[in-house]
Design an enzyme around this catalytic site. Structure first.
Site, PDB file in Angstrom:
ATOM      1  N   HIS A  68      -3.633  14.177   0.714  1.00  0.00           N
ATOM      2  CA  HIS A  68      -3.861  13.272   1.839  1.00  0.00           C
ATOM      3  C   HIS A  68      -2.712  13.353   2.833  1.00  0.00           C
ATOM      4  O   HIS A  68      -2.933  13.473   4.049  1.00  0.00           O
ATOM      5  CB  HIS A  68      -4.030  11.835   1.328  1.00  0.00           C
ATOM      6  CG  HIS A  68      -4.070  10.801   2.406  1.00  0.00           C
ATOM      7  ND1 HIS A  68      -5.102  10.702   3.303  1.00  0.00           N
ATOM      8  CD2 HIS A  68      -3.185   9.819   2.748  1.00  0.00           C
ATOM      9  CE1 HIS A  68      -4.867   9.692   4.149  1.00  0.00           C
ATOM     10  NE2 HIS A  68      -3.702   9.152   3.834  1.00  0.00           N
TER      11      HIS A  68
ATOM     12  N   GLN B 206      -4.186   1.812  15.069  1.00  0.00           N
ATOM     13  CA  GLN B 206      -3.019   2.249  14.294  1.00  0.00           C
ATOM     14  C   GLN B 206      -2.164   3.258  15.062  1.00  0.00           C
ATOM     15  O   GLN B 206      -0.934   3.172  15.079  1.00  0.00           O
ATOM     16  CB  GLN B 206      -3.516   2.851  12.976  1.00  0.00           C
ATOM     17  CG  GLN B 206      -2.440   3.225  11.979  1.00  0.00           C
ATOM     18  CD  GLN B 206      -3.026   3.880  10.719  1.00  0.00           C
ATOM     19  OE1 GLN B 206      -4.233   3.854  10.494  1.00  0.00           O
ATOM     20  NE2 GLN B 206      -2.162   4.465   9.903  1.00  0.00           N
TER      21      GLN B 206
ATOM     22  N   ASP C 286       0.845  -1.187   0.000  1.00  0.00           N
ATOM     23  CA  ASP C 286       0.000   0.000   0.000  1.00  0.00           C
ATOM     24  C   ASP C 286       0.887   1.247   0.000  1.00  0.00           C
ATOM     25  O   ASP C 286       1.834   1.331   0.777  1.00  0.00           O
ATOM     26  CB  ASP C 286      -0.901  -0.014   1.238  1.00  0.00           C
ATOM     27  CG  ASP C 286      -2.034   0.988   1.119  1.00  0.00           C
ATOM     28  OD1 ASP C 286      -2.457   1.275  -0.016  1.00  0.00           O
ATOM     29  OD2 ASP C 286      -2.489   1.494   2.161  1.00  0.00           O
TER      30      ASP C 286
ATOM     31  N   LYS D 228      -4.693  -2.122  10.072  1.00  0.00           N
ATOM     32  CA  LYS D 228      -5.040  -2.263   8.655  1.00  0.00           C
ATOM     33  C   LYS D 228      -5.309  -3.719   8.254  1.00  0.00           C
ATOM     34  O   LYS D 228      -6.011  -3.964   7.270  1.00  0.00           O
ATOM     35  CB  LYS D 228      -3.849  -1.790   7.798  1.00  0.00           C
ATOM     36  CG  LYS D 228      -3.414  -0.357   8.027  1.00  0.00           C
ATOM     37  CD  LYS D 228      -4.213   0.607   7.208  1.00  0.00           C
ATOM     38  CE  LYS D 228      -3.544   1.974   7.165  1.00  0.00           C
ATOM     39  NZ  LYS D 228      -4.240   2.875   6.236  1.00  0.00           N
TER      40      LYS D 228
ATOM     41  N   ASP E 299      -9.082   0.512   1.775  1.00  0.00           N
ATOM     42  CA  ASP E 299      -8.104   0.123   2.793  1.00  0.00           C
ATOM     43  C   ASP E 299      -8.673   0.490   4.165  1.00  0.00           C
ATOM     44  O   ASP E 299      -8.297   1.496   4.763  1.00  0.00           O
ATOM     45  CB  ASP E 299      -6.794   0.864   2.499  1.00  0.00           C
ATOM     46  CG  ASP E 299      -5.734   0.629   3.557  1.00  0.00           C
ATOM     47  OD1 ASP E 299      -5.746  -0.454   4.167  1.00  0.00           O
ATOM     48  OD2 ASP E 299      -4.898   1.532   3.752  1.00  0.00           O
TER      49      ASP E 299
ATOM     50  N   GLU F 193      -9.072   4.119  -2.445  1.00  0.00           N
ATOM     51  CA  GLU F 193      -7.846   3.924  -3.213  1.00  0.00           C
ATOM     52  C   GLU F 193      -8.129   3.223  -4.538  1.00  0.00           C
ATOM     53  O   GLU F 193      -9.205   2.674  -4.761  1.00  0.00           O
ATOM     54  CB  GLU F 193      -6.862   3.048  -2.421  1.00  0.00           C
ATOM     55  CG  GLU F 193      -6.534   3.583  -1.042  1.00  0.00           C
ATOM     56  CD  GLU F 193      -5.287   2.945  -0.437  1.00  0.00           C
ATOM     57  OE1 GLU F 193      -4.504   2.316  -1.185  1.00  0.00           O
ATOM     58  OE2 GLU F 193      -5.099   3.083   0.783  1.00  0.00           O
TER      59      GLU F 193
ATOM     60  N   GLU G   7     -10.321   4.122   3.479  1.00  0.00           N
ATOM     61  CA  GLU G   7      -9.391   4.852   2.623  1.00  0.00           C
ATOM     62  C   GLU G   7      -9.759   4.503   1.184  1.00  0.00           C
ATOM     63  O   GLU G   7      -9.688   3.346   0.778  1.00  0.00           O
ATOM     64  CB  GLU G   7      -7.928   4.490   2.940  1.00  0.00           C
ATOM     65  CG  GLU G   7      -7.521   4.957   4.333  1.00  0.00           C
ATOM     66  CD  GLU G   7      -6.018   5.006   4.569  1.00  0.00           C
ATOM     67  OE1 GLU G   7      -5.266   4.324   3.841  1.00  0.00           O
ATOM     68  OE2 GLU G   7      -5.591   5.739   5.491  1.00  0.00           O
TER      69      GLU G   7
ATOM     70  N   THR H  17      -9.062  -5.696   3.642  1.00  0.00           N
ATOM     71  CA  THR H  17      -8.886  -4.756   2.533  1.00  0.00           C
ATOM     72  C   THR H  17      -9.837  -5.233   1.436  1.00  0.00           C
ATOM     73  O   THR H  17      -9.755  -6.385   1.017  1.00  0.00           O
ATOM     74  CB  THR H  17      -7.437  -4.786   1.994  1.00  0.00           C
ATOM     75  OG1 THR H  17      -6.532  -4.530   3.076  1.00  0.00           O
ATOM     76  CG2 THR H  17      -7.237  -3.757   0.892  1.00  0.00           C
TER      77      THR H  17
ATOM     78  N   ARG I  71      -8.210   3.656  13.198  1.00  0.00           N
ATOM     79  CA  ARG I  71      -7.264   4.743  13.517  1.00  0.00           C
ATOM     80  C   ARG I  71      -6.731   4.661  14.937  1.00  0.00           C
ATOM     81  O   ARG I  71      -5.591   5.051  15.194  1.00  0.00           O
ATOM     82  CB  ARG I  71      -7.939   6.104  13.317  1.00  0.00           C
ATOM     83  CG  ARG I  71      -8.452   6.363  11.918  1.00  0.00           C
ATOM     84  CD  ARG I  71      -7.333   6.415  10.901  1.00  0.00           C
ATOM     85  NE  ARG I  71      -7.855   6.628   9.544  1.00  0.00           N
ATOM     86  CZ  ARG I  71      -7.135   6.411   8.449  1.00  0.00           C
ATOM     87  NH1 ARG I  71      -5.879   5.982   8.528  1.00  0.00           N
ATOM     88  NH2 ARG I  71      -7.661   6.621   7.257  1.00  0.00           N
TER      89      ARG I  71
ATOM     90  N   GLU J 192      -9.906  12.629   7.345  1.00  0.00           N
ATOM     91  CA  GLU J 192      -9.777  13.951   6.745  1.00  0.00           C
ATOM     92  C   GLU J 192     -11.129  14.653   6.626  1.00  0.00           C
ATOM     93  O   GLU J 192     -11.233  15.859   6.868  1.00  0.00           O
ATOM     94  CB  GLU J 192      -9.151  13.835   5.356  1.00  0.00           C
ATOM     95  CG  GLU J 192      -7.738  13.267   5.339  1.00  0.00           C
ATOM     96  CD  GLU J 192      -7.338  12.802   3.953  1.00  0.00           C
ATOM     97  OE1 GLU J 192      -7.535  11.595   3.662  1.00  0.00           O
ATOM     98  OE2 GLU J 192      -6.860  13.628   3.158  1.00  0.00           O
TER      99      GLU J 192
END
Lengths: 403, 403
Positions: free
Chosen positions: A124, A232, A117, A245, A225, A193, A191, A249, A229, A352
């Protein structure tokens, strides 16, 4: 009247022809399918019926043999498929092998070898830097403009669109807490992607040059993904994301061949720093792709990240990933990193979009900071094609279920 | 007189019986082998000759089917093999299937699914902390005593002992340099580790408890996590090691089943911090293993790291790796992290042995800070067995070749 017809302008017309793997109702048997409108063509059965030499690549339970076959074969098979779905005599032959999408189960389209990844969106990376290091002089780490930052993820937990995602449990610790606590993640995020799928392997010890990107990479998919948080944040220093993570996925069921995306190629953003020769794409053909992504929660669109804004291209990522001699295998998958545009409504993560939970999103069913149990997240996308017809990239969707 | 005999006290006697995969001279065909002294038994051919039901697990080109078969099968097959190599009537039958080790080529013994690397030696983590963060209050990061830190590595570049390692090239940048430069790594290092091999898969969303370690993990091997320190230093913030590690990871050709290591089980070091329940092994059987590792460069022993000093056990690592619901697959491999004892001569990396190059090693062929082209690194190990007989763990070796 032809035996079947795809409406004019359909994003899954004969100009697209993405590949997947499906099972018919009541069957566990898997076979390669090609999407045509709201139908899927059993490509292996069609090849057999037409006496095509490509049956050996298509009458298979996974895309891996086709992926391994290489660019010439990819073009030949695509040319053949185009003829089958557009030439009336062939259309009649293949008509029995078209199944309504609603009647089949879509499967993980290929066996994932290694999963990497990246972190290639400047917007970002700057947003994350501003959120977590508000006092830093530069919101980017010093290496960011010199190399596409990446890390390996867990390939065994790559799942196909539609698979439920169990809310992960793990350790978390807020800065002021005396000790970590254990429990379900309370900051579960997405996420948005794009994933690139490697077909042709490379030899150990031999880097793959920028210009060989299209010899190795077959196509792309959408990728979510999922990220916890809180898990992580506590685990990732010093060796990077792991359990935050690795629980899941999700990838879209359809792999769009690069050959279907010729009209979508665009130049990446202007480079602000000189690049080392192995990453310098200033003399290459445009390495970016103009993919228009949409992020929806429970059917409500919350963001529209533009892939064309990505600073690092997929070709640069491939060149970087192999420059140390690391070899590629058929089925290697690499994610672009979260796609975030310059505008707030173009951000590819809730981190975000809600600015780390401080600015909740207003959805029809209530406020959201991070994901709640039962939430369904859907990424979808399209790319501009010839004559104004869109190339559909399908969708990747997943529902959060309680632990 | 029996048809073959292993000298008394041989570390590869009938008490050991590690598994590998080999090809006979002049052949590319692979099959499962079991080491006996300085010979390898073609276990599949022996099983067929003896009419054993285990031929289906052993007459295979990889260990994966045996790995997937589960603990009861592992015990049954081991019991059968023990009989074949010790009961005279069986010995006569299998004698034709014993080949001198010097006559065969050893192969990668299993197909690696996901590869994870941990960081479980407190001595190693403290040494690294002191070297890179000399001013920090604590040489360990705040999470270190609460969870076994790990990250995913590249499974596609796991190679078998004896494979040459091409010196990787990449970006590096010293703190004072204005921009990164590109070239072959000048700080190429080793990490002496033990690798654990998963046999039985687990379901997505279902953590594996501490006490189920032996139901899932088949055995262990030696592992050298080659590391380019200069590439790693520039790339690893914020997402962890990537190209500094992904060019090669070497494993020994022999997988020692956990069943051969019962006598080597020891309690791990005393825990200094309370553990969350899923990691609390205070009521479990001893989770450590007393493995005596030796690190040699060009035949000269430079270190003897004791595996018994590892703070986190393999069972804790497995429980942590899956606590978020991440599933296991047959062939998953996880490394312990660099094994470093408390003494300087017990350190498992050149980074530590030379204190980041400041205290070169004196070898018979000159000084070393990091590895030079042509250097051959060999990790070997043994474990205490019953009646004072050692259990040999074989070796993992690799030679550095210029880019």
């Amino acid at each position: 009247m032809p035996p079947f017809e795809v409406p004019e302008g359909d994003p899954f017309g004969p100009h697209n022809l993405p590949y997947g793997v499906f099972s018919r109702a009541g069957s566990q048997e898997r076979t390669v399918g090609v999407r045509l409108g709201d139908h899927v063509l059993d490509a292996g059965a069609a090849a057999v019926a037409l006496g095509s030499p490509y049956a050996a690549l298509l009458a298979r339970p996974t895309l891996n043999p086709l992926l391994a076959a290489g660019r010439t074969a990819w073009s030949d098979v695509r040319r053949a498929l185009t003829a089958w779905v557009t030439v009336p005599s062939h259309q009649e032959t293949i008509a029995p092998f078209l199944h309504p999408l609603s009647s089949v189960t879509l499967r993980l389209p290929f066996e994932v070898a290694d999963y990497v990844d990246f972190y290639a969106s400047e917007n970002h990376a700057r947003n994350v830097g501003q959120i977590f290091r508000p006092d830093a002089e530069d919101s980017l780490t010093p290496n960011w403009k010199h190399l596409p930052i990446g890390y390996h993820g867990r390939s065994g937990t790559v799942v196909v669109s539609g698979t439920d995602v169990v809310r992960p449990s793990g350790q978390r610790k807020a800065p002021g807490d005396p000790a970590p606590v254990f429990g379900p993640s309370v900051r579960l995020d997405i996420e948005a992607e794009v994933g690139f799928v490697v077909g042709v392997p490379s030899r150990l010890g031999r880097p793959v040059a920028l210009e060989d990107f299209r010899e190795h990479v077959f196509g792309l998919c959408l990728l979510n993904d999922w990220s916890a948080r809180d898990i992580q944040a506590w685990e990732y220093v010093p060796l990077g994301p792991f359990l935050g993570k690795s629980f899941a996925t999700s990838v879209s069921a359809w792999i769009t061949p690069l050959d279907a995306l010729e009209e979508a190629r665009v130049a990446p953003p202007e480079r602000t720093h000189p690049l080392l020769p192995y990453l310098d794409d200033s003399e290459e053909e445009p390495g970016g792709y103009d993919l228009r992504i949409s992020v929806a929660i429970n059917g409500h669109v919350v963001s529209e990240p533009p892939f064309s804004t990505m600073y690092w291209t997929a070709a640069q990522q491939l060149a970087h990933m192999t420059v140390n001699g690391a070899s590629l295998r058929t089925g290697d998958l690499y994610g672009s990193g979260t796609v975030s545009g310059a505008e707030p409504a173009q951000r590819g993560s809730l981190l975000e979009l809600t600015w780390n939970g401080r600015e909740p999103l207003e959805l029809p069913d209530g406020k959201r900071t991070f994901l709640e149990d039962g939430d369904v997240v859907t990424l979808s996308a399209w790319a501009p094609g010839a004559n104004g017809v869109r190339v559909g990239l399908g969708e990747v969707t997943g529902r959060i279920v309680a632990d």
